[in-house]
Design a protein around this motif. Structure first.
Motif, PDB file in Angstrom:
ATOM      1  N   GLU A 108       0.862  -1.180   0.000  1.00  0.00           N
ATOM      2  CA  GLU A 108       0.000   0.000   0.000  1.00  0.00           C
ATOM      3  C   GLU A 108       0.898   1.229   0.000  1.00  0.00           C
ATOM      4  O   GLU A 108       1.321   1.685   1.057  1.00  0.00           O
ATOM      5  CB  GLU A 108      -0.917   0.002   1.218  1.00  0.00           C
ATOM      6  CG  GLU A 108      -1.835  -1.211   1.277  1.00  0.00           C
ATOM      7  CD  GLU A 108      -2.592  -1.316   2.578  1.00  0.00           C
ATOM      8  OE1 GLU A 108      -3.841  -1.201   2.529  1.00  0.00           O
ATOM      9  OE2 GLU A 108      -1.963  -1.513   3.630  1.00  0.00           O
ATOM     10  N   GLY A 109       1.230   1.729  -1.195  1.00  0.00           N
ATOM     11  CA  GLY A 109       2.196   2.815  -1.299  1.00  0.00           C
ATOM     12  C   GLY A 109       3.563   2.328  -0.840  1.00  0.00           C
ATOM     13  O   GLY A 109       4.046   1.295  -1.301  1.00  0.00           O
ATOM     14  N   GLU A 110       4.197   3.062   0.072  1.00  0.00           N
ATOM     15  CA  GLU A 110       5.490   2.651   0.592  1.00  0.00           C
ATOM     16  C   GLU A 110       5.365   1.688   1.765  1.00  0.00           C
ATOM     17  O   GLU A 110       6.370   1.172   2.256  1.00  0.00           O
ATOM     18  CB  GLU A 110       6.313   3.869   1.027  1.00  0.00           C
ATOM     19  CG  GLU A 110       6.866   4.668  -0.133  1.00  0.00           C
ATOM     20  CD  GLU A 110       8.108   5.439   0.246  1.00  0.00           C
ATOM     21  OE1 GLU A 110       8.485   5.436   1.436  1.00  0.00           O
ATOM     22  OE2 GLU A 110       8.711   6.036  -0.653  1.00  0.00           O
ATOM     23  N   TYR A 111       4.146   1.440   2.216  1.00  0.00           N
ATOM     24  CA  TYR A 111       3.948   0.551   3.361  1.00  0.00           C
ATOM     25  C   TYR A 111       3.639  -0.867   2.898  1.00  0.00           C
ATOM     26  O   TYR A 111       2.925  -1.092   1.917  1.00  0.00           O
ATOM     27  CB  TYR A 111       2.813   1.065   4.245  1.00  0.00           C
ATOM     28  CG  TYR A 111       3.244   2.195   5.144  1.00  0.00           C
ATOM     29  CD1 TYR A 111       3.664   1.944   6.446  1.00  0.00           C
ATOM     30  CD2 TYR A 111       3.258   3.505   4.683  1.00  0.00           C
ATOM     31  CE1 TYR A 111       4.078   2.977   7.275  1.00  0.00           C
ATOM     32  CE2 TYR A 111       3.668   4.546   5.496  1.00  0.00           C
ATOM     33  CZ  TYR A 111       4.074   4.278   6.800  1.00  0.00           C
ATOM     34  OH  TYR A 111       4.506   5.299   7.598  1.00  0.00           O
ATOM     35  N   LEU A 112       4.191  -1.823   3.627  1.00  0.00           N
ATOM     36  CA  LEU A 112       3.881  -3.234   3.439  1.00  0.00           C
ATOM     37  C   LEU A 112       3.157  -3.717   4.688  1.00  0.00           C
ATOM     38  O   LEU A 112       3.570  -3.423   5.813  1.00  0.00           O
ATOM     39  CB  LEU A 112       5.159  -4.047   3.226  1.00  0.00           C
ATOM     40  CG  LEU A 112       6.022  -3.635   2.034  1.00  0.00           C
ATOM     41  CD1 LEU A 112       7.278  -4.490   1.964  1.00  0.00           C
ATOM     42  CD2 LEU A 112       5.240  -3.731   0.734  1.00  0.00           C
ATOM     43  N   THR A 113       2.069  -4.470   4.491  1.00  0.00           N
ATOM     44  CA  THR A 113       1.249  -4.920   5.611  1.00  0.00           C
ATOM     45  C   THR A 113       1.276  -6.436   5.700  1.00  0.00           C
ATOM     46  O   THR A 113       0.839  -7.132   4.779  1.00  0.00           O
ATOM     47  CB  THR A 113      -0.201  -4.426   5.461  1.00  0.00           C
ATOM     48  OG1 THR A 113      -0.208  -2.992   5.464  1.00  0.00           O
ATOM     49  CG2 THR A 113      -1.060  -4.932   6.598  1.00  0.00           C
ATOM     50  N   LEU A 114       1.796  -6.934   6.813  1.00  0.00           N
ATOM     51  CA  LEU A 114       1.802  -8.361   7.112  1.00  0.00           C
ATOM     52  C   LEU A 114       0.462  -8.755   7.703  1.00  0.00           C
ATOM     53  O   LEU A 114      -0.095  -8.029   8.536  1.00  0.00           O
ATOM     54  CB  LEU A 114       2.897  -8.693   8.134  1.00  0.00           C
ATOM     55  CG  LEU A 114       4.314  -8.179   7.883  1.00  0.00           C
ATOM     56  CD1 LEU A 114       5.196  -8.455   9.097  1.00  0.00           C
ATOM     57  CD2 LEU A 114       4.897  -8.815   6.635  1.00  0.00           C
ATOM     58  N   ASN A 115      -0.047  -9.916   7.322  1.00  0.00           N
ATOM     59  CA  ASN A 115      -1.258 -10.477   7.916  1.00  0.00           C
ATOM     60  C   ASN A 115      -0.867 -11.804   8.568  1.00  0.00           C
ATOM     61  O   ASN A 115      -0.620 -12.792   7.883  1.00  0.00           O
ATOM     62  CB  ASN A 115      -2.334 -10.665   6.847  1.00  0.00           C
ATOM     63  CG  ASN A 115      -3.637 -11.153   7.426  1.00  0.00           C
ATOM     64  OD1 ASN A 115      -3.726 -12.219   8.005  1.00  0.00           O
ATOM     65  ND2 ASN A 115      -4.692 -10.367   7.248  1.00  0.00           N
ATOM     66  N   PHE A 116      -0.796 -11.799   9.904  1.00  0.00           N
ATOM     67  CA  PHE A 116      -0.264 -12.933  10.660  1.00  0.00           C
ATOM     68  C   PHE A 116      -1.323 -13.479  11.620  1.00  0.00           C
ATOM     69  O   PHE A 116      -2.217 -12.743  12.061  1.00  0.00           O
ATOM     70  CB  PHE A 116       0.944 -12.489  11.490  1.00  0.00           C
ATOM     71  CG  PHE A 116       2.247 -12.437  10.731  1.00  0.00           C
ATOM     72  CD1 PHE A 116       2.301 -12.610   9.358  1.00  0.00           C
ATOM     73  CD2 PHE A 116       3.433 -12.216  11.409  1.00  0.00           C
ATOM     74  CE1 PHE A 116       3.509 -12.565   8.671  1.00  0.00           C
ATOM     75  CE2 PHE A 116       4.648 -12.175  10.744  1.00  0.00           C
ATOM     76  CZ  PHE A 116       4.688 -12.349   9.379  1.00  0.00           C
ATOM     77  N   PRO A 117      -1.202 -14.757  11.997  1.00  0.00           N
ATOM     78  CA  PRO A 117      -2.124 -15.306  13.001  1.00  0.00           C
ATOM     79  C   PRO A 117      -1.879 -14.678  14.372  1.00  0.00           C
ATOM     80  O   PRO A 117      -0.739 -14.416  14.762  1.00  0.00           O
ATOM     81  CB  PRO A 117      -1.793 -16.801  13.010  1.00  0.00           C
ATOM     82  CG  PRO A 117      -0.406 -16.896  12.464  1.00  0.00           C
ATOM     83  CD  PRO A 117      -0.267 -15.764  11.485  1.00  0.00           C
ATOM     84  N   THR A 118      -2.963 -14.437  15.094  1.00  0.00           N
ATOM     85  CA  THR A 118      -2.884 -13.864  16.431  1.00  0.00           C
ATOM     86  C   THR A 118      -2.383 -14.905  17.422  1.00  0.00           C
ATOM     87  O   THR A 118      -2.803 -16.064  17.397  1.00  0.00           O
ATOM     88  CB  THR A 118      -4.271 -13.366  16.873  1.00  0.00           C
ATOM     89  OG1 THR A 118      -4.702 -12.362  15.959  1.00  0.00           O
ATOM     90  CG2 THR A 118      -4.241 -12.796  18.272  1.00  0.00           C
ATOM     91  N   ASP A 119      -1.483 -14.489  18.305  1.00  0.00           N
ATOM     92  CA  ASP A 119      -1.009 -15.361  19.372  1.00  0.00           C
ATOM     93  C   ASP A 119      -2.099 -15.487  20.445  1.00  0.00           C
ATOM     94  O   ASP A 119      -2.963 -14.622  20.584  1.00  0.00           O
ATOM     95  CB  ASP A 119       0.270 -14.781  19.982  1.00  0.00           C
ATOM     96  CG  ASP A 119       1.032 -15.787  20.826  1.00  0.00           C
ATOM     97  OD1 ASP A 119       0.677 -16.994  20.797  1.00  0.00           O
ATOM     98  OD2 ASP A 119       1.986 -15.385  21.512  1.00  0.00           O
ATOM     99  N   VAL A 120      -2.043 -16.561  21.217  1.00  0.00           N
ATOM    100  CA  VAL A 120      -2.971 -16.786  22.321  1.00  0.00           C
ATOM    101  C   VAL A 120      -2.187 -16.669  23.620  1.00  0.00           C
ATOM    102  O   VAL A 120      -1.207 -17.400  23.838  1.00  0.00           O
ATOM    103  CB  VAL A 120      -3.647 -18.166  22.221  1.00  0.00           C
ATOM    104  CG1 VAL A 120      -4.560 -18.387  23.423  1.00  0.00           C
ATOM    105  CG2 VAL A 120      -4.439 -18.278  20.926  1.00  0.00           C
ATOM    106  N   LEU A 121      -2.599 -15.738  24.469  1.00  0.00           N
ATOM    107  CA  LEU A 121      -1.896 -15.459  25.719  1.00  0.00           C
ATOM    108  C   LEU A 121      -2.578 -16.121  26.900  1.00  0.00           C
ATOM    109  O   LEU A 121      -3.806 -16.154  26.985  1.00  0.00           O
ATOM    110  CB  LEU A 121      -1.861 -13.954  25.981  1.00  0.00           C
ATOM    111  CG  LEU A 121      -0.826 -13.121  25.232  1.00  0.00           C
ATOM    112  CD1 LEU A 121      -1.038 -11.651  25.568  1.00  0.00           C
ATOM    113  CD2 LEU A 121       0.571 -13.543  25.607  1.00  0.00           C
ATOM    114  N   GLU A 122      -1.752 -16.612  27.828  1.00  0.00           N
ATOM    115  CA  GLU A 122      -2.239 -17.114  29.096  1.00  0.00           C
ATOM    116  C   GLU A 122      -1.472 -16.421  30.212  1.00  0.00           C
ATOM    117  O   GLU A 122      -0.259 -16.227  30.098  1.00  0.00           O
ATOM    118  CB  GLU A 122      -2.032 -18.633  29.197  1.00  0.00           C
ATOM    119  CG  GLU A 122      -2.802 -19.449  28.175  1.00  0.00           C
ATOM    120  CD  GLU A 122      -4.303 -19.435  28.418  1.00  0.00           C
ATOM    121  OE1 GLU A 122      -4.709 -19.100  29.541  1.00  0.00           O
ATOM    122  OE2 GLU A 122      -5.051 -19.768  27.478  1.00  0.00           O
ATOM    123  N   PRO A 123      -2.152 -16.031  31.319  1.00  0.00           N
ATOM    124  CA  PRO A 123      -1.419 -15.441  32.448  1.00  0.00           C
ATOM    125  C   PRO A 123      -0.361 -16.404  32.972  1.00  0.00           C
ATOM    126  O   PRO A 123      -0.555 -17.624  32.977  1.00  0.00           O
ATOM    127  CB  PRO A 123      -2.518 -15.209  33.488  1.00  0.00           C
ATOM    128  CG  PRO A 123      -3.793 -15.166  32.707  1.00  0.00           C
ATOM    129  CD  PRO A 123      -3.599 -16.105  31.555  1.00  0.00           C
TER     130      PRO A 123
END
Length: 262
Positions: A108-123
């Motif tokens: 997108e113009g000079e920007y590159l956008t990564l689409n990655f899987p979301t991590d799952v956090l545990e306390p």
């Protein structure tokens, strides 16, 4: 055998900042040992290798000591190489990783956008083993798929904390993310991975798969701006999409060369 190599500074709009990654386009996969040797010789946080498969690309990432499951800045660097120097004509590249699935990158113009899987956090408990690696005690701890994440009180603590790399290296994880709300951005972070051959990573795209869902929930917003407070520094535009995240940044070419392997 002669291989082409690029060195790209990712998540920055100028050289000598952001996170440098080596990118090696391949016609076919090399032996794993040889790819690890190349990454060790490059001595950068990551070296990415990719192979074209039809209209898409398979990708793998190596630190100087190990292959990793996911790397944001080297994926962004690989897309930058394909878009600008290797003749890719579209606006979206689909990378595939056997460890992390499909990883699209959009221009997108000079920007590159990564689409990655979301991590799952545990306390996670703030154990003595976990806190011994830092001279300031964090407020909370979490565990994601590969990393610990420690939350600190403010940006000043994240900026000034002194890591004990020997203690951090003893943790059973890829590394440790430390983070706090930012003064001028939504959140800031640093990343330490001595057990993976990277004492402090300048800008860690993959860590933002952990950071984005956490801060999206805390700040009640889906679009965020982040800064990594390493010596080189880096800026990331972030968007939370539920089971996926978008991470955007710029990149700049530093080097184009050849590797000669007997």
């Amino acid at each position: 055998m002669t291989l082409k190599i690029y060195q790209i500074d990712a998540f920055t709009d100028r050289v000598f900042s952001g996170n440098p990654a080596a990118v090696c386009p391949l016609d076919a996969w090399l032996d794993d040992t040889l790819m690890q040797q190349i990454a060790m010789e490059n001595n950068l946080a990551e070296t990415a290798f990719y192979v074209r498969r039809g209209g898409d690309y398979e990708i793998r990432w190596f630190t100087p000591t190990v292959e990793v499951d996911l790397c944001g800045h080297a994926t962004l660097a690989s897309a930058f190489v394909l878009f600008n120097y290797e003749g890719y004509g579209g606006d979206t590249i689909r990378f595939h990783s056997s460890r992390s699935g499909t990883l699209p990158v959009k221009r997108e113009g000079e920007y590159l956008t990564l689409n990655f899987p979301t991590d799952v956090l545990e306390p996670a408990a703030l154990t003595a083993e976990l806190t011994a690696g830092f001279d300031i005690v964090p407020l909370a701890a979490y565990r994601g798929k590969t990393d610990y994440m420690l939350v600190f009180e403010n940006e000043a603590q994240v900026r000034s904390v002194k890591p004990d790399l020997g203690r951090i290296a003893q943790l059973a994880a890829r590394g440790v993310i430390i983070t706090a709300a930012g003064n001028e951005v939504d959140f800031v972070s640093r990343f330490f991975g001595p057990q993976s051959g990277v004492d402090e990573d300048p800008v860690t795209g993959s860590a933002h798969t952990t950071l984005i869902p956490y801060w999206a929930d805390k700040l009640r917003k889906d679009t965020l701006v982040a800064k990594q407070l390493s010596a080189r520094g880096g800026w990331l535009q972030c968007r939370y999409l539920g089971d996926r995240v978008e991470i955007s940044g710029q990149a700049r070419r530093y080097l184009v060369g050849e590797i000669h392997v007997v």
